[in-house]
Enzyme design. Structure first.
Site: not given
Ligand code: DGL
Length: 280
Positions: A18-19, A50, A81-83, A160, A192-194
């Protein structure tokens, strides 16, 4: 023991990346659902976020991470990571000779299975929303489903910062989620992971008629299926304890470790190592 099992291969860990820290919500689900698998997790904490970066950059970063994870002899990779799933999965699958899955398809599949109104909301980073990947994948399953997407960029820094239950977060969430007023959605993908960490806040605003979908759950199921298909699953009697999981980051480990140990992982994170990801 199954004679088709190649112990070295089957006992190899799963790579997850993940990012940053958010993908630990996906690692958590994998650890819960596949307790006899060990994981190597990489969080790109030096280069997060990301969500606002270009596709070229995300592919470059993801490629370096896959190269790093391959040095750890992983048997399969989950892009938590979704992105990165939205922007780099296809390219990585073409370039690397090991099974790689992302979180988008599992999330989309769950939404389609559960919706009655066939009106689905998606909240995600700007990168994921602009790629329209959730809409495209949902339309592969149901071309007539209506998908309404909304980027929620402030959610990542709020999580975060640890502001999971905070009036500021409530207010930000209320503003973003007003996008769905009168849209008659019955499912909302936390793309999104968060965002699963803001589940309670989002639930309070969306109400009980909207089903919140965390793609992590279905991703763990897809991973199990993938391991079986490729004959890569660990034998069921394998016992995994905390020191068999490995955690790596690209920035200093302290914040990552504190966050990881606050989100109810099945294991305590004892050690996090910093690596130079740019060298891969
Ligand atoms: N991990 C990213 C996602 O799931 C979210 C955090 C980021 O923008 O890097 O898209």
């Amino acid at each position: 023991m199954d004679k088709n099992i190649n112990i070295e291969k089957n006992l190899a860990p799963i790579g997850i990346f993940d990012s940053g820290v958010g993908g630990l919500t996906v690692a958590r689900e994998i650890m819960r659902q596949l307790p006899n698998e060990s994981v190597v997790y990489f969080g790109d904490t030096a280069r997060v976020p990301y969500g606002s970066k270009s596709q070229g950059t995300i592919i470059k970063y993801s490629r370096q991470i896959v190269r790093f994870l391959m040095t750890k002899k992983v048997k399969a990779i989950v892009i938590a990571c979704n992105t990165a799933s939205a922007l780099a999965l296809e390219e990585l699958q073409k370039e690397f000779d090991l099974p790689i899955i992302g979180v988008i398809k599992p999330g989309a599949k769950t939404a389609i299975a559960g919706t009655v109104t066939r009106r689905i909301g998606v909240i995600a980073t700007e990168g994921t929303v602009h790629s329209q990947i959730y809409t495209k994948v949902i339309h592969q399953y149901d071309p007539d489903a209506v998908v309404i997407s909304k980027p929620c960029p402030l959610f990542v820094p709020l999580v975060e910062e640890g502001w999971l239950h905070d009036t500021v977060t409530d207010e930000v969430a209320r503003r973003y989620l007003s996008e769905f007023d009168d849209k008659n959605i019955d499912s909302l993908i936390l793309g999104c992971t968060h965002y699963p960490l803001l589940r309670n806040t989002i639930k309070k605003i969306m109400g009980s008629r909207v089903n919140l979908i965390n793609p992590a759950y279905e991703t763990a199921l897809s991973l199990r299926e993938l391991l079986c298909t490729h004959n890569l699953a660990s034998p069921l009697q394998t016992i995994v304890d905390s020191h068999m999981h490995q955690f790596y980051v690209s920035d200093t480990p302290e914040k990552f470790m504190a966050f990881g140990n606050s989100i109810d992982l099945p294991f305590y994170i004892e050690k996090v190592e910093q690596i130079n990801i740019e060298s891969f």
